[in-house]
Design a protein around this motif. Structure first.
Motif, short mmCIF file in Angstrom:
data_model
loop_
_atom_site.label_atom_id
_atom_site.label_comp_id
_atom_site.label_asym_id
_atom_site.label_seq_id
_atom_site.Cartn_x
_atom_site.Cartn_y
_atom_site.Cartn_z
N ALA A 193 0.86 -1.19 0.00
CA ALA A 193 0.00 0.00 0.00
C ALA A 193 0.89 1.24 0.00
N LEU A 194 0.46 2.26 -0.73
CA LEU A 194 1.15 3.55 -0.64
C LEU A 194 0.66 4.27 0.62
N PRO A 195 1.56 4.89 1.38
CA PRO A 195 1.16 5.45 2.68
C PRO A 195 0.22 6.64 2.54
N GLN A 196 -0.86 6.61 3.32
CA GLN A 196 -1.72 7.79 3.40
C GLN A 196 -1.08 8.89 4.24
N ALA A 197 -0.21 8.50 5.14
CA ALA A 197 0.61 9.41 5.95
C ALA A 197 1.70 8.52 6.57
N PRO A 198 2.82 9.09 6.97
CA PRO A 198 3.91 8.25 7.51
C PRO A 198 3.71 7.91 8.98
N GLN A 199 2.46 7.69 9.39
CA GLN A 199 2.13 7.58 10.81
C GLN A 199 2.95 6.52 11.54
N GLN A 200 2.91 5.28 11.05
CA GLN A 200 3.57 4.20 11.79
C GLN A 200 5.09 4.38 11.79
N GLN A 236 2.67 17.11 3.03
CA GLN A 236 2.41 17.82 4.27
C GLN A 236 3.69 17.87 5.10
N LEU A 237 3.81 18.92 5.91
CA LEU A 237 4.88 18.98 6.89
C LEU A 237 4.47 18.10 8.06
N ASP A 238 5.20 17.02 8.27
CA ASP A 238 4.87 16.04 9.29
C ASP A 238 5.99 16.04 10.32
#
Length: 298
Positions: A193-200, A236-238
């Motif tokens: 899966a392509l990441p929806q956000a780099p959360q993990q 986004q700035l994460d």
């Protein structure tokens, strides 16, 4: 002399008068003034006026040129006087009197013009994207995006953050939209899966003890477009911080956002100085009917 250029098209000034220079770029526009041919030569940096004098073999060659042809011009820098000066150009006090002209690439008839600010259909602009990106507004948009990202990066690093790059091919994680899936050739029936956000990944970095992380992160979401978000992907700035309070997060982010807006917004725009105003949810709903009110609206 360099085979393509000694200067870029924004570099020449009055102090260069008398020098023999070489410029390369795109023919932005042409003007025929009865025997004298003027060419505005454009590159990434700016525009310089080229003069093709009458009575030379260059004139016939230059007259055949279409706009957006790529040429190399060698000639002497000459000062422009009086009304001939162009105060709207950094190079407007000088011009180059051509002594040699080499055609690097001849343009065909264009599907739309690069010079000017006309509006063209989106499908035509996308079909000829390489031409569309030559237009000044699009060119400046690309540069602005790069400068904003650079500014964000520098401001975060100055506050002790470390920039990480997280994987693009990953496992699916529950988010607010559908994932984009990529089949794994070596494992039939399996998908990345392509990441929806780099959360993990950012949480992994924090647990591993890296303390302060940030990333200009690509986010891939299979969802409809929004007014402020392109469909499919956005950036986004994460960032994450260890051992901090909510107030610590605000203290980091407020000067970053205020600094970027102060650096890049047009003159006359008012940017909040200092801490951003905090509006409790109940007050926002009572006074504005929205939990994200636009305070520019009186």
């Amino acid at each position: 002399m360099h085979p393509y250029r000694t200067h870029d098209c924004s570099a020449l000034r009055e102090e260069n008068a008398g020098q023999v220079v070489r410029l390369s770029g795109w023919v932005h526009s042409k003007r025929d003034h009865g025997g004298l041919l003027f060419i505005d030569l454009r590159d990434h940096y700016g525009v310089t006026q080229i003069v093709i004098p009458s009575g030379t073999d260059l004139l016939e060659k230059a007259e055949r040129l279409r706009v957006e042809s790529v040429i190399t011009v060698t000639g002497k820098v000459v000062v422009r006087h009086g009304s001939q000066r162009n105060p709207n150009l950094p190079t407007g006090d000088v011009e180059v009197l051509a002594e040699a002209l080499e055609i690097r690439s001849s343009a065909e008839v264009l599907p739309f013009q690069v010079a000017g600010n006309e509006n063209y259909p989106e499908d035509l602009r996308l079909k000829y994207r390489y031409i569309d990106l030559r237009r000044d507004k699009m060119h400046q948009n690309i540069l602005l995006r790069s400068k904003v990202i650079t500014s964000l990066r520098q401001r975060m690093i100055a506050q002790g953050f470390t920039e990480f790059q997280t994987p693009i091919l990953t496992a699916s994680s529950p988010e607010g939209a559908r994932d984009f899936l990529v089949p794994a050739r070596l494992h039939p029936g399996k998908f990345y899966a392509l990441p929806q956000a780099p959360q993990q990944f950012k949480q992994l970095a924090m647990v591993a003890g890296f303390d302060r992380y940030f990333q200009i992160a690509p986010c891939f979401r299979d969802e409809a477009s929004r007014a402020d978000r392109s469909p499919g992907e956005f950036y986004q700035l994460d960032f994450e911080m260890s051992f901090v309070t909510q107030e610590d997060v605000f203290t980091v982010l407020e000067p970053v956002l205020a600094g970027v807006f102060n650096e890049f917004t047009p003159e006359g725009w008012k940017i909040t100085d200092g801490a951003f105003p905090r509006i409790p949810y109940a007050d926002a709903m009572r006074d504005y009917g929205s939990d994200k009110p636009d305070l520019r609206n009186p």
